[in-house]
Design a protein around this motif. Structure first.
Motif, PDB file in Angstrom:
ATOM      1  N   GLY A   1      34.676  47.976  34.822  1.00  0.00           N
ATOM      2  CA  GLY A   1      35.563  49.125  34.870  1.00  0.00           C
ATOM      3  C   GLY A   1      36.433  49.215  33.640  1.00  0.00           C
ATOM      4  O   GLY A   1      36.481  48.291  32.828  1.00  0.00           O
ATOM      5  N   ASP A   2      37.149  50.326  33.535  1.00  0.00           N
ATOM      6  CA  ASP A   2      37.969  50.590  32.356  1.00  0.00           C
ATOM      7  C   ASP A   2      39.461  50.379  32.583  1.00  0.00           C
ATOM      8  O   ASP A   2      40.242  50.588  31.665  1.00  0.00           O
ATOM      9  CB  ASP A   2      37.728  52.024  31.860  1.00  0.00           C
ATOM     10  CG  ASP A   2      38.250  53.065  32.840  1.00  0.00           C
ATOM     11  OD1 ASP A   2      37.812  53.063  34.010  1.00  0.00           O
ATOM     12  OD2 ASP A   2      39.096  53.872  32.443  1.00  0.00           O
ATOM     13  N   GLN A   3      39.849  49.973  33.795  1.00  0.00           N
ATOM     14  CA  GLN A   3      41.271  49.804  34.072  1.00  0.00           C
ATOM     15  C   GLN A   3      41.588  48.402  34.593  1.00  0.00           C
ATOM     16  O   GLN A   3      40.971  47.927  35.537  1.00  0.00           O
ATOM     17  CB  GLN A   3      41.746  50.821  35.108  1.00  0.00           C
ATOM     18  CG  GLN A   3      41.764  52.245  34.601  1.00  0.00           C
ATOM     19  CD  GLN A   3      42.442  53.154  35.596  1.00  0.00           C
ATOM     20  OE1 GLN A   3      43.618  52.977  35.909  1.00  0.00           O
ATOM     21  NE2 GLN A   3      41.713  54.133  36.094  1.00  0.00           N
ATOM     22  N   MET A   4      42.589  47.802  33.986  1.00  0.00           N
ATOM     23  CA  MET A   4      43.036  46.479  34.417  1.00  0.00           C
ATOM     24  C   MET A   4      43.695  46.528  35.787  1.00  0.00           C
ATOM     25  O   MET A   4      43.516  45.616  36.600  1.00  0.00           O
ATOM     26  CB  MET A   4      44.027  45.903  33.401  1.00  0.00           C
ATOM     27  CG  MET A   4      43.420  45.592  32.054  1.00  0.00           C
ATOM     28  SD  MET A   4      44.667  45.244  30.794  1.00  0.00           S
ATOM     29  CE  MET A   4      45.417  43.764  31.453  1.00  0.00           C
ATOM     30  N   LEU A   5      44.460  47.583  36.063  1.00  0.00           N
ATOM     31  CA  LEU A   5      45.248  47.649  37.298  1.00  0.00           C
ATOM     32  C   LEU A   5      44.442  48.055  38.524  1.00  0.00           C
ATOM     33  O   LEU A   5      44.947  47.972  39.647  1.00  0.00           O
ATOM     34  CB  LEU A   5      46.422  48.610  37.119  1.00  0.00           C
ATOM     35  CG  LEU A   5      47.496  48.135  36.145  1.00  0.00           C
ATOM     36  CD1 LEU A   5      48.504  49.230  35.878  1.00  0.00           C
ATOM     37  CD2 LEU A   5      48.191  46.895  36.674  1.00  0.00           C
ATOM     38  N   THR A   6      43.221  48.511  38.335  1.00  0.00           N
ATOM     39  CA  THR A   6      42.390  48.887  39.479  1.00  0.00           C
ATOM     40  C   THR A   6      41.133  48.016  39.528  1.00  0.00           C
ATOM     41  O   THR A   6      40.961  47.223  40.441  1.00  0.00           O
ATOM     42  CB  THR A   6      42.014  50.382  39.427  1.00  0.00           C
ATOM     43  OG1 THR A   6      41.347  50.668  38.190  1.00  0.00           O
ATOM     44  CG2 THR A   6      43.233  51.265  39.577  1.00  0.00           C
ATOM     45  N   ASP A   7      40.292  48.135  38.524  1.00  0.00           N
ATOM     46  CA  ASP A   7      39.000  47.449  38.523  1.00  0.00           C
ATOM     47  C   ASP A   7      39.141  45.936  38.345  1.00  0.00           C
ATOM     48  O   ASP A   7      38.613  45.154  39.142  1.00  0.00           O
ATOM     49  CB  ASP A   7      38.110  48.019  37.408  1.00  0.00           C
ATOM     50  CG  ASP A   7      38.011  49.531  37.483  1.00  0.00           C
ATOM     51  OD1 ASP A   7      37.610  50.043  38.543  1.00  0.00           O
ATOM     52  OD2 ASP A   7      38.353  50.204  36.490  1.00  0.00           O
ATOM     53  N   VAL A   8      39.836  45.519  37.301  1.00  0.00           N
ATOM     54  CA  VAL A   8      39.974  44.084  37.004  1.00  0.00           C
ATOM     55  C   VAL A   8      40.812  43.390  38.070  1.00  0.00           C
ATOM     56  O   VAL A   8      40.413  42.359  38.618  1.00  0.00           O
ATOM     57  CB  VAL A   8      40.560  43.861  35.594  1.00  0.00           C
ATOM     58  CG1 VAL A   8      40.838  42.383  35.347  1.00  0.00           C
ATOM     59  CG2 VAL A   8      39.610  44.415  34.524  1.00  0.00           C
ATOM     60  N   LEU A   9      41.963  43.939  38.388  1.00  0.00           N
ATOM     61  CA  LEU A   9      42.820  43.333  39.410  1.00  0.00           C
ATOM     62  C   LEU A   9      42.088  43.234  40.741  1.00  0.00           C
ATOM     63  O   LEU A   9      42.101  42.184  41.382  1.00  0.00           O
ATOM     64  CB  LEU A   9      44.116  44.135  39.562  1.00  0.00           C
ATOM     65  CG  LEU A   9      45.087  43.664  40.640  1.00  0.00           C
ATOM     66  CD1 LEU A   9      45.524  42.230  40.404  1.00  0.00           C
ATOM     67  CD2 LEU A   9      46.297  44.598  40.703  1.00  0.00           C
ATOM     68  N   GLY A  10      41.439  44.304  41.145  1.00  0.00           N
ATOM     69  CA  GLY A  10      40.706  44.295  42.415  1.00  0.00           C
ATOM     70  C   GLY A  10      39.596  43.259  42.443  1.00  0.00           C
ATOM     71  O   GLY A  10      39.446  42.515  43.415  1.00  0.00           O
ATOM     72  N   GLY A  11      38.831  43.188  41.366  1.00  0.00           N
ATOM     73  CA  GLY A  11      37.746  42.207  41.300  1.00  0.00           C
ATOM     74  C   GLY A  11      38.258  40.779  41.253  1.00  0.00           C
ATOM     75  O   GLY A  11      37.748  39.900  41.954  1.00  0.00           O
ATOM     76  N   ASN A  12      39.269  40.546  40.439  1.00  0.00           N
ATOM     77  CA  ASN A  12      39.819  39.192  40.305  1.00  0.00           C
ATOM     78  C   ASN A  12      40.437  38.695  41.608  1.00  0.00           C
ATOM     79  O   ASN A  12      40.367  37.503  41.910  1.00  0.00           O
ATOM     80  CB  ASN A  12      40.847  39.130  39.177  1.00  0.00           C
ATOM     81  CG  ASN A  12      40.206  39.100  37.809  1.00  0.00           C
ATOM     82  OD1 ASN A  12      39.016  38.849  37.665  1.00  0.00           O
ATOM     83  ND2 ASN A  12      40.998  39.372  36.792  1.00  0.00           N
ATOM     84  N   ARG A  13      41.050  39.582  42.352  1.00  0.00           N
ATOM     85  CA  ARG A  13      41.669  39.171  43.619  1.00  0.00           C
ATOM     86  C   ARG A  13      40.650  38.594  44.591  1.00  0.00           C
ATOM     87  O   ARG A  13      40.978  37.767  45.435  1.00  0.00           O
ATOM     88  CB  ARG A  13      42.382  40.362  44.262  1.00  0.00           C
ATOM     89  CG  ARG A  13      43.646  40.755  43.514  1.00  0.00           C
ATOM     90  CD  ARG A  13      44.295  42.013  44.063  1.00  0.00           C
ATOM     91  NE  ARG A  13      44.772  41.769  45.408  1.00  0.00           N
ATOM     92  CZ  ARG A  13      44.684  42.656  46.406  1.00  0.00           C
ATOM     93  NH1 ARG A  13      44.150  43.831  46.205  1.00  0.00           N
ATOM     94  NH2 ARG A  13      45.149  42.368  47.586  1.00  0.00           N
ATOM     95  N   LEU A  14      39.376  39.033  44.464  1.00  0.00           N
ATOM     96  CA  LEU A  14      38.324  38.537  45.349  1.00  0.00           C
ATOM     97  C   LEU A  14      37.439  37.477  44.692  1.00  0.00           C
ATOM     98  O   LEU A  14      36.442  37.053  45.268  1.00  0.00           O
ATOM     99  CB  LEU A  14      37.449  39.707  45.823  1.00  0.00           C
ATOM    100  CG  LEU A  14      38.127  40.651  46.804  1.00  0.00           C
ATOM    101  CD1 LEU A  14      37.254  41.861  47.084  1.00  0.00           C
ATOM    102  CD2 LEU A  14      38.459  39.928  48.101  1.00  0.00           C
ATOM    103  N   GLY A  15      37.779  37.090  43.469  1.00  0.00           N
ATOM    104  CA  GLY A  15      37.006  36.069  42.783  1.00  0.00           C
ATOM    105  C   GLY A  15      35.707  36.567  42.177  1.00  0.00           C
ATOM    106  O   GLY A  15      34.785  35.773  41.952  1.00  0.00           O
TER     107      GLY A  15
END
Length: 182
Positions: free
Chosen positions: A123-137
Motif C-alpha cells: 500500500g501507499d499509506q503508512m497510517l492505513t496499509d503499513v500500520l494495519g499489516g504490521n499490527r497483525l504481523g
C-alpha cells in the motif's frame, strides 16, 4: 517514554519501501513463503481517479497469477469504486475496510485461506496499509503514491501525519529503509 515511542512508531515502518509495485521482486516473495497479497487500490495499483487497470498492471497481475499468488484488494473506498475496478479482473475485494483496523486484513487472509506469515500487504499509506499489516504481523511493503495530489480529505491529513512521522524517525536514525517519496 522513548521505548514506548519506538514501539508505537515501529508499527509505521514497512519491511520494504519501493517506488511502485513493479519494483517488487515477486519471485523473491514467493521463495520466502509468501503466497498471498493484500493490496490497496487507490494510488497503489492505479491513480485514485483511474477507473480501470492499465496494460502494465494487467501484465503484473498476470505474472502474480502465473507464479501462484492469491490476491485480495482491500480499500477504504466505496463499494462502487472498488467493485468497478475489481470485478472485471475477477479479483476478490473488501471495500470500506476501515484500515488500519484488523477486520478487513483478517477477512482477506480468510478469503485466501492463508496465515499472517504467508501474506504481504502492499500500500501507499503508512497510517492505513503499513500500520494495519504490521499490527497483525504481516510483511508490509510501502509504495510511493502514484498521484499524491489527487486524493481525498482524510488521505491528505494522513499524508501530513506521515510526513511528520518520517521526519521524526529520520532524525532519530530509526528508518531502516530509504524514503523515496517526492
Amino acid at each position: 517514554m522513548k521505548e514506548l515511542e519506538w514501539r508505537l512508531l515501529k508499527k509505521l515502518i514497512p519491511q520494504k519501501s519501493v517506488r511502485s509495485i513493479y519494483e517488487i521482486d515477486v519471485q523473491a516473495l514467493w521463495d520466502t513463503g509468501i503466497r498471498g497479497i493484500i493490496t490497496d487500490l487507490d494510488n497503489t495499483l492505479v491513480g485514485a481517479k483511474h477507473p480501470e487497470a492499465t496494460p502494465e498492471l494487467l501484465a503484473w497481475l498476470k505474472a502474480l497469477q502465473t507464479i501462484g499468488f492469491r490476491v485480495v484488494i482491500v480499500s477504504n473506498n466505496t463499494r462502487l469504486r472498488v467493485s468497478r475496478f475489481s470485478e472485471p479482473l475477477s479479483i476478490p475485494y473488501i471495500f470500506r475496510a476501515k484500515k488500519p483496523g484488523n477486520a478487513a486484513f483478517r477477512k482477506a487472509m480468510s478469503i485466501m485461506s492463508l496465515a499472517p506469515n504467508e501474506t504481504v500487504v502492499i500500500g501507499d499509506q503508512m497510517l492505513t496499509d503499513v500500520l494495519g499489516g504490521n499490527r497483525l504481523g504481516l510483511f508490509t511493503i510501502l509504495v510511493t503514491p502514484i498521484e499524491p495530489g489527487d486524493e481525498g480529505f482524510f488521505t491528505k491529513i494522513n499524508r501530513r501525519i506521515e510526513k511528520a512521522a518520517l521526519l521524526w524517525m529520520k532524525r532519530r536514525g530509526m528508518m531502516e529503509w530509504e524514503d523515496r517519496r517526492p
